[in-house]
Enzyme design. Structure first.
Site, PDB file in Angstrom:
ATOM      1  N   VAL A   1       6.361  -0.189   7.941  1.00  0.00           N
ATOM      2  CA  VAL A   1       5.217   0.073   7.065  1.00  0.00           C
ATOM      3  C   VAL A   1       4.122  -0.946   7.373  1.00  0.00           C
ATOM      4  O   VAL A   1       4.369  -2.157   7.386  1.00  0.00           O
ATOM      5  CB  VAL A   1       5.650  -0.017   5.579  1.00  0.00           C
ATOM      6  N   ASP A   2       2.930  -0.431   7.639  1.00  0.00           N
ATOM      7  CA  ASP A   2       1.770  -1.276   7.981  1.00  0.00           C
ATOM      8  C   ASP A   2       2.132  -2.307   9.054  1.00  0.00           C
ATOM      9  O   ASP A   2       1.761  -3.489   8.971  1.00  0.00           O
ATOM     10  CB  ASP A   2       1.197  -1.948   6.720  1.00  0.00           C
TER      11      ASP A   2
ATOM     12  N   LYS B   1       7.777  -6.847 -15.692  1.00  0.00           N
ATOM     13  CA  LYS B   1       8.703  -7.992 -15.635  1.00  0.00           C
ATOM     14  C   LYS B   1       8.024  -9.258 -16.155  1.00  0.00           C
ATOM     15  O   LYS B   1       8.630 -10.045 -16.880  1.00  0.00           O
ATOM     16  CB  LYS B   1       9.171  -8.220 -14.189  1.00  0.00           C
TER      17      LYS B   1
ATOM     18  N   GLY C   1       4.938  -3.691   9.757  1.00  0.00           N
ATOM     19  CA  GLY C   1       6.066  -4.604   9.474  1.00  0.00           C
ATOM     20  C   GLY C   1       5.639  -6.064   9.462  1.00  0.00           C
ATOM     21  O   GLY C   1       6.447  -6.964   9.722  1.00  0.00           O
TER      22      GLY C   1
ATOM     23  N   VAL D   1      14.470  -1.599   2.210  1.00  0.00           N
ATOM     24  CA  VAL D   1      14.263  -1.467   3.648  1.00  0.00           C
ATOM     25  C   VAL D   1      15.571  -1.487   4.457  1.00  0.00           C
ATOM     26  O   VAL D   1      15.710  -0.734   5.426  1.00  0.00           O
ATOM     27  CB  VAL D   1      13.272  -2.546   4.147  1.00  0.00           C
TER      28      VAL D   1
ATOM     29  N   ARG E   1       6.522 -14.363   0.435  1.00  0.00           N
ATOM     30  CA  ARG E   1       6.975 -15.121  -0.740  1.00  0.00           C
ATOM     31  C   ARG E   1       8.169 -15.991  -0.364  1.00  0.00           C
ATOM     32  O   ARG E   1       9.194 -15.497   0.064  1.00  0.00           O
ATOM     33  CB  ARG E   1       7.307 -14.174  -1.899  1.00  0.00           C
TER      34      ARG E   1
ATOM     35  N   SER F   1       3.455  -7.044  -1.354  1.00  0.00           N
ATOM     36  CA  SER F   1       3.561  -8.473  -1.509  1.00  0.00           C
ATOM     37  C   SER F   1       3.678  -9.001  -0.081  1.00  0.00           C
ATOM     38  O   SER F   1       4.594  -8.632   0.641  1.00  0.00           O
ATOM     39  CB  SER F   1       4.850  -8.683  -2.301  1.00  0.00           C
ATOM     40  N   ASP F   2       2.712  -9.809   0.362  1.00  0.00           N
ATOM     41  CA  ASP F   2       2.638 -10.140   1.792  1.00  0.00           C
ATOM     42  C   ASP F   2       3.659 -11.183   2.228  1.00  0.00           C
ATOM     43  O   ASP F   2       4.203 -11.130   3.328  1.00  0.00           O
ATOM     44  CB  ASP F   2       1.233 -10.609   2.170  1.00  0.00           C
TER      45      ASP F   2
ATOM     46  N   TYR G   1       5.576  -2.618 -11.928  1.00  0.00           N
ATOM     47  CA  TYR G   1       6.901  -3.258 -11.988  1.00  0.00           C
ATOM     48  C   TYR G   1       6.744  -4.751 -12.265  1.00  0.00           C
ATOM     49  O   TYR G   1       7.338  -5.302 -13.200  1.00  0.00           O
ATOM     50  CB  TYR G   1       7.632  -3.019 -10.663  1.00  0.00           C
TER      51      TYR G   1
HETATM   52  N1  UDP Z   1       9.513  -1.270   4.640  1.00  0.00           N
HETATM   53  C1  UDP Z   1       9.407  -0.820   5.964  1.00  0.00           C
HETATM   54  N2  UDP Z   1      10.121   0.280   6.353  1.00  0.00           N
HETATM   55  C2  UDP Z   1      10.969   0.950   5.515  1.00  0.00           C
HETATM   56  C3  UDP Z   1      11.084   0.490   4.167  1.00  0.00           C
HETATM   57  C4  UDP Z   1      10.338  -0.618   3.757  1.00  0.00           C
HETATM   58  O1  UDP Z   1       8.667  -1.405   6.778  1.00  0.00           O
HETATM   59  O2  UDP Z   1      11.616   1.910   5.958  1.00  0.00           O
HETATM   60  C5  UDP Z   1       8.803  -2.506   4.229  1.00  0.00           C
HETATM   61  C6  UDP Z   1       8.070  -2.502   2.892  1.00  0.00           C
HETATM   62  O3  UDP Z   1       6.778  -1.970   3.026  1.00  0.00           O
HETATM   63  C7  UDP Z   1       8.047  -3.990   2.565  1.00  0.00           C
HETATM   64  C8  UDP Z   1       9.369  -4.499   3.105  1.00  0.00           C
HETATM   65  O4  UDP Z   1       9.796  -3.511   4.048  1.00  0.00           O
HETATM   66  O5  UDP Z   1       7.007  -4.637   3.264  1.00  0.00           O
HETATM   67  C9  UDP Z   1      10.455  -4.707   2.062  1.00  0.00           C
HETATM   68  O6  UDP Z   1      10.537  -3.553   1.277  1.00  0.00           O
HETATM   69  P1  UDP Z   1      11.726  -3.235   0.292  1.00  0.00           P
HETATM   70  O7  UDP Z   1      11.623  -1.793  -0.101  1.00  0.00           O
HETATM   71  O8  UDP Z   1      13.025  -3.651   0.883  1.00  0.00           O
HETATM   72  O9  UDP Z   1      11.491  -4.107  -1.019  1.00  0.00           O
HETATM   73  P2  UDP Z   1      10.542  -5.295  -1.485  1.00  0.00           P
HETATM   74  O10 UDP Z   1      10.959  -6.524  -0.748  1.00  0.00           O
HETATM   75  O11 UDP Z   1       9.108  -4.912  -1.166  1.00  0.00           O
HETATM   76  O12 UDP Z   1      10.789  -5.375  -2.950  1.00  0.00           O
END
Ligand code: UDP
Length: 357
Positions: A227-228, A166, A230, A210, A317, A314-315, A162
């Site tokens: 995920v991981d 972009k 949070g 999320v 930003r 992406s850790d 992605y």
């Molecule tokens: N994430 C999470 N639980 C969920 C969905 C997403 O912890 O149920 C995490 C995901 O791994 C990422 C962050 O939330 O670290 C934001 O993910 P999102 O899908 O909103 O989009 P992004 O900001 O990565 O484009």
């Protein structure tokens, strides 16, 4: 102005369509679903055309010829989709978008191209965790449009298709600009949030961002999955703030936006996903909870279990928004707590409505 709003029925597109109409613009909106602009469909200055731009019979040439300004919001923009359908993400987000840019160049039309803060990728702190004196230094995560490097993960982590698509599109636009063949502005949104964002996972193929996952857990008392752990951080930006900035780019007074890239984001609203989950639970309990309803449990899941193989995050930003401040006189106003409450309210009214129907 007659504005061709490609993807004008999505989350950002719907809010932008509303603003454009309020500003007396004439809007031609192309999307695959009118759900989020339903209340405007009868507006005398809106033409809505339901079309997938990938269809052979899509009249891109004619629509661009007839427009004064083209806004391109068409993209898959949810990480779950990048992992599940990487080729389709490339096809829509690069190949199809490139056709739009080429056609704008051919007919001399100005293009506002939505890109993403994903193009910055990861921080140096994530790539070299043991080599830095202070990996928590926020300066490592502040990204500027014209000077920051992009650190994208390896090909085997196909989430990055992605960001790669972009970024390549941005580079092509820049090259057109260098040859004086395209008047463009690129926008890099930093996690916009607000009413109309996504859908509950139950209403889609399970791949929203999320906020919607957490909302579903709150409404149904199911699990909030981090995920991981949070640990990753985002800067959330309220959609009304974002639209204000985007509209100033539409106006382009003094042509200050031509051949520019703009970060649009709220640097002061940084939060880890774990903190955001806790905030959402607290706000829900305080403002919306109905006694007796189940409350969610928060659990940790690995990214592999949540997304499948090929995901990498992406850790951190943080947008440098000095360019938008200087050239557009814009700065965001909304605080995280407010934007979460407003977005939760929208979801709950929508959900209650559905239950009654
Ligand atoms: N994430 C999470 N639980 C969920 C969905 C997403 O912890 O149920 C995490 C995901 O791994 C990422 C962050 O939330 O670290 C934001 O993910 P999102 O899908 O909103 O989009 P992004 O900001 O990565 O484009």
């Amino acid at each position: 102005m007659k504005i061709l709003n490609l993807g004008g029925g999505g989350f950002i597109g719907a809010h932008l369509t509303q603003r454009l109409l309020a500003e007396n613009q004439t809007v031609v909106c192309i999307d695959t679903h009118p759900d989020k602009i339903r209340e405007h469909l009868d507006h005398h200055r809106l033409t809505y055309i339901e079309r997938d731009i990938r269809r052979e019979d899509f009249e891109l040439d004619r629509l661009i010829q007839e427009a004064d300004l083209v806004i391109d919001l068409i993209a898959y923009a949810n990480p779950g989709i990048y992992v599940k359908m990487p080729l389709e993400v490339f096809r829509l987000n690069f190949t199809e978008n490139l056709k739009i840019a080429e056609t704008c160049s051919q007919y001399g039309k100005r293009l506002i191209q939505f890109s993403s803060c994903e193009v910055y990728g990861k921080t140096v702190a994530k790539s070299f965790p043991d080599k830095l004196m202070n990996s928590e230094d926020p300066a490592l995560a502040i990204f500027s449009e014209d000077t920051s490097d992009s650190i994208l993960g390896p090909v085997s982590k196909h989430r990055w298709i992605y960001a790669s698509a972009k970024l390549l599109l941005e580079r092509v636009l820049h090259a057109y600009g260098l040859e004086d063949r395209l008047d463009y502005t690129i926008i890099r949104p930093f996690n916009f949030i607000g009413p109309k964002i996504d859908y509950l996972p139950e209403d889609t193929d399970g791949m929203p961002r999320v906020f919607s996952h957490f909302m579903e857990a709150l409404i149904k008392g199911t699990q909030i999955r981090l995920v991981d752990g949070g640990a990753h951080r985002r800067c959330y930006t309220y959609i009304d703030d974002a639209i204000e900035c985007i509209y100033r780019i539409v106006e382009n007074h003094g042509r200050v936006c031509s051949r520019q890239i703009f970060n649009i984001g709220s640097p002061d609203n940084e939060v880890s996903i774990r903190q955001m989950a806790a905030m959402m639970v607290d706000l829900y309990k305080t403002h919306f909870y109905k006694p007796g309803a189940p409350l969610p449990k928060t659990v940790d899941v690995t990214s592999e279990d949540f997304y499948g193989p090929g995901y990498e995050d992406s850790d951190r930003r943080i947008p440098d928004i000095s360019k938008a401040k200087t050239l557009l006189g814009w700065k965001p106003e909304f605080q995280l707590k407010d934007m979460l409450i407003r977005t939760m309210e929208y979801y709950l009214s929508d959900y209650d409505g559905k239950i009654q129907n």
